[in-house]
Motif scaffolding. Structure first.
Motif, PDB file in Angstrom:
ATOM      1  N   GLY A 111      -4.315 -70.373  74.069  1.00  0.00           N
ATOM      2  CA  GLY A 111      -3.086 -70.515  73.294  1.00  0.00           C
ATOM      3  C   GLY A 111      -1.984 -71.112  73.970  1.00  0.00           C
ATOM      4  O   GLY A 111      -1.136 -71.912  73.384  1.00  0.00           O
ATOM      5  N   GLU A 112      -1.682 -71.106  75.363  1.00  0.00           N
ATOM      6  CA  GLU A 112      -1.037 -71.739  76.276  1.00  0.00           C
ATOM      7  C   GLU A 112      -1.322 -73.301  76.132  1.00  0.00           C
ATOM      8  O   GLU A 112      -2.345 -73.631  76.359  1.00  0.00           O
ATOM      9  CB  GLU A 112      -1.118 -71.436  77.462  1.00  0.00           C
ATOM     10  CG  GLU A 112      -0.838 -69.832  77.809  1.00  0.00           C
ATOM     11  CD  GLU A 112      -1.353 -68.832  77.398  1.00  0.00           C
ATOM     12  OE1 GLU A 112      -1.269 -67.693  77.144  1.00  0.00           O
ATOM     13  OE2 GLU A 112      -2.849 -69.342  77.396  1.00  0.00           O
ATOM     14  N   SER A 155       2.151 -68.898  74.161  1.00  0.00           N
ATOM     15  CA  SER A 155       0.960 -69.078  73.225  1.00  0.00           C
ATOM     16  C   SER A 155       1.477 -68.789  71.641  1.00  0.00           C
ATOM     17  O   SER A 155       0.967 -68.869  70.694  1.00  0.00           O
ATOM     18  CB  SER A 155       0.022 -68.123  73.331  1.00  0.00           C
ATOM     19  OG  SER A 155       0.226 -66.927  73.391  1.00  0.00           O
ATOM     20  N   ARG A 156       2.824 -68.272  71.515  1.00  0.00           N
ATOM     21  CA  ARG A 156       3.116 -68.106  70.276  1.00  0.00           C
ATOM     22  C   ARG A 156       2.917 -69.191  69.220  1.00  0.00           C
ATOM     23  O   ARG A 156       2.613 -68.875  67.997  1.00  0.00           O
ATOM     24  CB  ARG A 156       5.012 -67.897  70.214  1.00  0.00           C
ATOM     25  CG  ARG A 156       5.079 -66.525  71.047  1.00  0.00           C
ATOM     26  CD  ARG A 156       6.352 -66.195  71.049  1.00  0.00           C
ATOM     27  NE  ARG A 156       7.012 -65.110  71.929  1.00  0.00           N
ATOM     28  CZ  ARG A 156       7.505 -65.126  73.037  1.00  0.00           C
ATOM     29  NH1 ARG A 156       7.579 -66.429  73.692  1.00  0.00           N
ATOM     30  NH2 ARG A 156       7.780 -64.210  73.620  1.00  0.00           N
ATOM     31  N   ILE A 158       0.843 -71.684  68.936  1.00  0.00           N
ATOM     32  CA  ILE A 158      -0.599 -71.504  68.723  1.00  0.00           C
ATOM     33  C   ILE A 158      -0.950 -70.300  67.957  1.00  0.00           C
ATOM     34  O   ILE A 158      -1.817 -70.424  66.711  1.00  0.00           O
ATOM     35  CB  ILE A 158      -1.492 -71.647  69.656  1.00  0.00           C
ATOM     36  CG1 ILE A 158      -1.203 -73.099  70.564  1.00  0.00           C
ATOM     37  CG2 ILE A 158      -3.158 -71.812  69.540  1.00  0.00           C
ATOM     38  CD1 ILE A 158      -1.295 -74.315  69.749  1.00  0.00           C
ATOM     39  N   LEU A 159      -0.666 -69.315  68.152  1.00  0.00           N
ATOM     40  CA  LEU A 159      -1.027 -67.899  67.572  1.00  0.00           C
ATOM     41  C   LEU A 159      -0.412 -67.917  66.171  1.00  0.00           C
ATOM     42  O   LEU A 159      -1.152 -67.587  65.246  1.00  0.00           O
ATOM     43  CB  LEU A 159      -0.475 -66.689  68.234  1.00  0.00           C
ATOM     44  CG  LEU A 159      -1.309 -66.409  69.612  1.00  0.00           C
ATOM     45  CD1 LEU A 159      -0.690 -65.507  70.285  1.00  0.00           C
ATOM     46  CD2 LEU A 159      -2.737 -66.329  69.483  1.00  0.00           C
ATOM     47  N   ARG A 160       0.919 -68.232  65.958  1.00  0.00           N
ATOM     48  CA  ARG A 160       1.514 -68.453  64.720  1.00  0.00           C
ATOM     49  C   ARG A 160       0.689 -69.339  63.748  1.00  0.00           C
ATOM     50  O   ARG A 160       0.524 -69.070  62.459  1.00  0.00           O
ATOM     51  CB  ARG A 160       2.839 -68.733  64.666  1.00  0.00           C
ATOM     52  CG  ARG A 160       3.855 -67.605  65.198  1.00  0.00           C
ATOM     53  CD  ARG A 160       5.352 -67.883  65.086  1.00  0.00           C
ATOM     54  NE  ARG A 160       5.747 -69.174  65.847  1.00  0.00           N
ATOM     55  CZ  ARG A 160       6.438 -69.101  66.899  1.00  0.00           C
ATOM     56  NH1 ARG A 160       6.841 -67.844  67.572  1.00  0.00           N
ATOM     57  NH2 ARG A 160       6.791 -70.124  67.545  1.00  0.00           N
ATOM     58  N   GLU A 162      -2.226 -70.435  63.773  1.00  0.00           N
ATOM     59  CA  GLU A 162      -3.704 -70.143  63.904  1.00  0.00           C
ATOM     60  C   GLU A 162      -4.546 -71.103  63.918  1.00  0.00           C
ATOM     61  O   GLU A 162      -5.732 -71.471  63.378  1.00  0.00           O
ATOM     62  CB  GLU A 162      -4.068 -69.319  62.559  1.00  0.00           C
ATOM     63  CG  GLU A 162      -3.530 -68.028  62.415  1.00  0.00           C
ATOM     64  CD  GLU A 162      -3.943 -67.361  61.026  1.00  0.00           C
ATOM     65  OE1 GLU A 162      -3.577 -68.021  60.027  1.00  0.00           O
ATOM     66  OE2 GLU A 162      -4.233 -66.086  61.214  1.00  0.00           O
ATOM     67  N   TRP A 164      -6.606 -72.241  66.226  1.00  0.00           N
ATOM     68  CA  TRP A 164      -8.047 -72.314  66.639  1.00  0.00           C
ATOM     69  C   TRP A 164      -8.869 -71.571  65.876  1.00  0.00           C
ATOM     70  O   TRP A 164     -10.058 -71.156  66.163  1.00  0.00           O
ATOM     71  CB  TRP A 164      -7.947 -72.000  68.254  1.00  0.00           C
ATOM     72  CG  TRP A 164      -7.371 -72.931  69.129  1.00  0.00           C
ATOM     73  CD1 TRP A 164      -6.176 -72.364  70.148  1.00  0.00           C
ATOM     74  CD2 TRP A 164      -7.175 -74.355  69.230  1.00  0.00           C
ATOM     75  NE1 TRP A 164      -5.681 -73.395  70.720  1.00  0.00           N
ATOM     76  CE2 TRP A 164      -6.244 -74.610  70.216  1.00  0.00           C
ATOM     77  CE3 TRP A 164      -7.800 -75.279  68.388  1.00  0.00           C
ATOM     78  CZ2 TRP A 164      -6.117 -75.870  70.460  1.00  0.00           C
ATOM     79  CZ3 TRP A 164      -7.529 -76.665  68.898  1.00  0.00           C
ATOM     80  CH2 TRP A 164      -6.588 -76.854  69.753  1.00  0.00           C
ATOM     81  N   ASP A 165      -8.350 -70.911  64.785  1.00  0.00           N
ATOM     82  CA  ASP A 165      -9.109 -70.021  63.926  1.00  0.00           C
ATOM     83  C   ASP A 165      -9.970 -70.850  62.935  1.00  0.00           C
ATOM     84  O   ASP A 165      -9.561 -71.540  62.227  1.00  0.00           O
ATOM     85  CB  ASP A 165      -8.238 -69.046  63.160  1.00  0.00           C
ATOM     86  CG  ASP A 165      -9.103 -68.116  62.367  1.00  0.00           C
ATOM     87  OD1 ASP A 165     -10.152 -68.147  62.289  1.00  0.00           O
ATOM     88  OD2 ASP A 165      -8.357 -67.081  61.605  1.00  0.00           O
TER      89      ASP A 165
END
Length: 208
Positions: A111-112, A155-156, A158-160, A162, A164-165
């Protein structure tokens, strides 16, 4: 689209009032060199985005190779091979005019991200080029980055996104092909069908 000027931010005080002060960790994380922890991120990254600025405008260019393709020569210097591309050399032209650069490193599954700001020069030193040969083919040049600031980004984003999903991966066929885009942009003067047919082999044979 017209914007309502009543809501336009035009000065630093208004901006800081809107967002407030950065958290302590946001300040502590920034250093003027490649810390060993940051080196680990650089060496694990197979992809980076290089941002440059010049008289003709801004440029953000993707750079990729096997993880560790950006070499940490020392804690103030990064080396980046300039691999074969489309010969637009937007980034390199910008660097000649303005050496300031910014890098964003991405690591699949992490994420980072890592951000590096500094100043770049372009080298064609034969020994340096040979150091970055792939498939017996050296790059045409190597970017030498003098590091000025380094820090990680949380990581926000990347998480928002998605990003790497695997379930969110987009089927390439759902978007216009490269040939289709070139044909339409050129109002039909470019042979997009032939371009698409030859593209996979051309990419494979000119990767390095």
């Amino acid at each position: 689209m017209e914007l309502n000027d009543d809501y336009r931010i035009t000065d630093l005080n208004a901006l800081q009032t809107l967002y407030g002060q950065p958290a302590g960790a946001s300040i502590i994380k920034e250093v003027d060199h490649v810390h060993p922890h940051y080196r680990a991120f650089i060496e694990a990254a197979p992809f980076a985005i290089l941002a440059t600025s010049g008289p003709d405008g801004l440029d953000a260019s993707p750079r990729g190779d096997p993880a560790g393709f950006v070499t940490v020569a020392d804690d103030k210097t990064l080396l980046i091979p300039d691999r074969r591309g489309n010969n637009r050399i937007d980034s390199l032209r910008n660097i000649l005019a303005d050496p300031r650069v910014a890098l964003l490193f991405l690591i699949p599954g992490v994420g980072e991200t890592l951000r590096v700001n500094g100043r770049a020069s372009i080298s064609t030193d034969p020994e340096l080029l040979a150091r970055f040969s792939m498939n017996d083919k050296p790059p045409r040049s190597v970017l030498v980055i003098h590091v000025e600031t380094v820090f990680f980004q949380c990581s926000r984003a990347i998480l928002r996104s998605e990003l790497w999903d695997a379930a969110k991966q987009v089927d390439r066929s759902s978007l216009p092909s490269v040939g289709r885009m070139l044909a339409d942009i050129s109002a039909g003067t470019f042979d997009g069908v032939t371009y698409d047919r030859e593209l996979p082999e051309r990419v494979r044979s000119t990767l390095y």
